[in-house]
Design a protein around this motif. Structure first.
Motif, PDB file in Angstrom:
ATOM      1  N   GLU A 197       1.035  -1.157   0.153  1.00  0.00           N
ATOM      2  CA  GLU A 197       0.027  -0.068   0.298  1.00  0.00           C
ATOM      3  C   GLU A 197       1.170   1.571  -0.042  1.00  0.00           C
ATOM      4  O   GLU A 197       0.329   1.827  -0.728  1.00  0.00           O
ATOM      5  N   LEU A 198       2.157   1.324   0.651  1.00  0.00           N
ATOM      6  CA  LEU A 198       3.110   2.221   0.462  1.00  0.00           C
ATOM      7  C   LEU A 198       3.288   2.446  -0.710  1.00  0.00           C
ATOM      8  O   LEU A 198       3.679   3.643  -1.662  1.00  0.00           O
ATOM      9  N   ARG A 199       3.971   1.873  -1.387  1.00  0.00           N
ATOM     10  CA  ARG A 199       4.577   1.792  -2.986  1.00  0.00           C
ATOM     11  C   ARG A 199       3.511   2.263  -3.524  1.00  0.00           C
ATOM     12  O   ARG A 199       4.123   3.016  -4.583  1.00  0.00           O
ATOM     13  N   LYS A 200       2.307   2.021  -3.387  1.00  0.00           N
ATOM     14  CA  LYS A 200       0.899   2.064  -4.230  1.00  0.00           C
ATOM     15  C   LYS A 200       0.917   3.885  -3.919  1.00  0.00           C
ATOM     16  O   LYS A 200       0.822   3.733  -5.407  1.00  0.00           O
ATOM     17  N   VAL A 201       0.758   3.913  -2.956  1.00  0.00           N
ATOM     18  CA  VAL A 201       0.189   5.615  -2.496  1.00  0.00           C
ATOM     19  C   VAL A 201       1.719   6.085  -2.959  1.00  0.00           C
ATOM     20  O   VAL A 201       1.387   7.509  -3.170  1.00  0.00           O
ATOM     21  N   THR A 202       2.469   6.042  -3.071  1.00  0.00           N
ATOM     22  CA  THR A 202       3.960   6.759  -3.186  1.00  0.00           C
ATOM     23  C   THR A 202       3.983   6.479  -4.851  1.00  0.00           C
ATOM     24  O   THR A 202       4.036   7.997  -5.463  1.00  0.00           O
ATOM     25  N   ALA A 203       3.307   5.666  -5.288  1.00  0.00           N
ATOM     26  CA  ALA A 203       3.626   5.938  -7.294  1.00  0.00           C
ATOM     27  C   ALA A 203       2.213   6.048  -7.476  1.00  0.00           C
ATOM     28  O   ALA A 203       2.470   6.970  -8.949  1.00  0.00           O
ATOM     29  N   ASP A 204       1.506   6.981  -6.972  1.00  0.00           N
ATOM     30  CA  ASP A 204      -0.253   7.217  -7.428  1.00  0.00           C
ATOM     31  C   ASP A 204       0.183   9.141  -7.271  1.00  0.00           C
ATOM     32  O   ASP A 204      -0.411   9.947  -5.759  1.00  0.00           O
ATOM     33  N   THR A 205       0.815   8.769  -8.491  1.00  0.00           N
ATOM     34  CA  THR A 205       1.299  10.661  -8.279  1.00  0.00           C
ATOM     35  C   THR A 205       0.621  11.734  -8.823  1.00  0.00           C
ATOM     36  O   THR A 205       0.465  12.644  -9.413  1.00  0.00           O
ATOM     37  N   SER A 206      -1.491  11.324  -9.444  1.00  0.00           N
ATOM     38  CA  SER A 206      -2.323  11.579 -10.297  1.00  0.00           C
ATOM     39  C   SER A 206      -2.186  12.637 -10.177  1.00  0.00           C
ATOM     40  O   SER A 206      -2.906  13.686 -11.219  1.00  0.00           O
ATOM     41  N   GLY A 207      -2.533  12.859  -8.991  1.00  0.00           N
ATOM     42  CA  GLY A 207      -3.536  14.350  -8.478  1.00  0.00           C
ATOM     43  C   GLY A 207      -2.700  15.476  -8.512  1.00  0.00           C
ATOM     44  O   GLY A 207      -2.858  16.483  -9.370  1.00  0.00           O
TER      45      GLY A 207
END
Length: 251
Positions: A197-207
């Motif tokens: 989850e940490l990797r996913k959240v870190t990688a999700d820079t769409s916002g």
């Protein structure tokens, strides 16, 4: 304040207004104040207002878009911090809240603190075993510690602390240690998911990326917007007309 003082202040205010007006409409007294040149002054003011209004609107739009970028970046970092905090809590839950104490022993949510001979140490509950023995005036609590060593904590039995209270505390610690073993297994099982989850959240820079793209689109749109250059040319033309009339070019 004396009348003379008020008169001086009034004179200064009037002088300031007159000076500002003379700078705004250069060329002399009559061009700045005479009714004969009201239309010319209005022409100049209208051109100024039009350009200033467009510039202010563009600045507000850029400020709003820039603020959106900042908020999106803060939100992204907040999600990262929350995911990292969850992972840290799974790996190391810390001490936790104080549940109970007796003598030189303090039972926290995740650790047992023992104080003896002027020294204190904390031990993870899932690695602690406890037993007790009693003499008429002293309760002896024995701890089996993580490294294999043992420690005895003596608790004086008196009106403030009874044998029943010490026994109840020992039972509470034993049960908490059993619960801690199960809780640790649950935490360990959740760590891989929390890391993912940490990797996913870190990688999700769409916002932030979308917000930055909106700012870039706005900047490009403003650069290609013909209204401000047209308003600037109209103001230059109004200045030209005023300069032709008075011999002085306004700002």
């Amino acid at each position: 304040m004396a009348l003379v003082g008020w008169m001086v202040i009034g004179a200064l205010v009037v002088a300031g207004v007159m000076s500002w007006r003379m700078q705004r409409y250069p060329g002399g007294w009559r061009y700045a104040f005479a009714l004969q040149y009201v239309a010319e002054r209005r022409d100049l003011d209208a051109a100024r207002r039009a350009l200033r209004g467009l510039r202010d609107q563009a600045a507000r739009e850029r400020e709003t878009a820039s603020g959106s970028v900042e908020l999106a970046e803060l939100a992204h970092q907040g999600r990262i911090d929350a995911a990292r905090a969850r992972l840290v809590a799974l790996k190391n839950p810390g001490t936790g809240l104080l549940r109970d104490s007796v003598g030189g022993l303090w039972l926290y949510e995740h650790v047992l603190e023992a104080r003896a001979d002027g020294r204190a140490a904390q031990y993870p509950l899932h690695q602690v075993s406890i037993r007790d023995e009693y003499s008429p005036k002293v309760g002896h609590v024995y701890l089996a510690l993580p490294a294999g060593r043992q420690q005895m904590v003596s608790v004086a039995l008196d009106e403030a602390t009874s044998e029943t209270e010490v026994r109840a505390f020992v039972v509470k610690v034993a049960n908490a240690a059993a619960d801690a073993k199960a809780a640790k297994a649950e935490r360990l099982a959740k760590i891989p998911q929390a890391e993912a989850e940490l990797r996913k959240v870190t990688a999700d820079t769409s916002g932030p990326e979308q917000a930055r793209q909106r700012l870039a689109d706005l900047t490009a749109r403003q650069k290609s917007d013909a209204r401000i250059p047209r308003a600037r040319r109209e103001l230059d033309a109004a200045r030209d007309r005023w300069e032709k009339l008075t011999g002085h070019r306004p700002q």
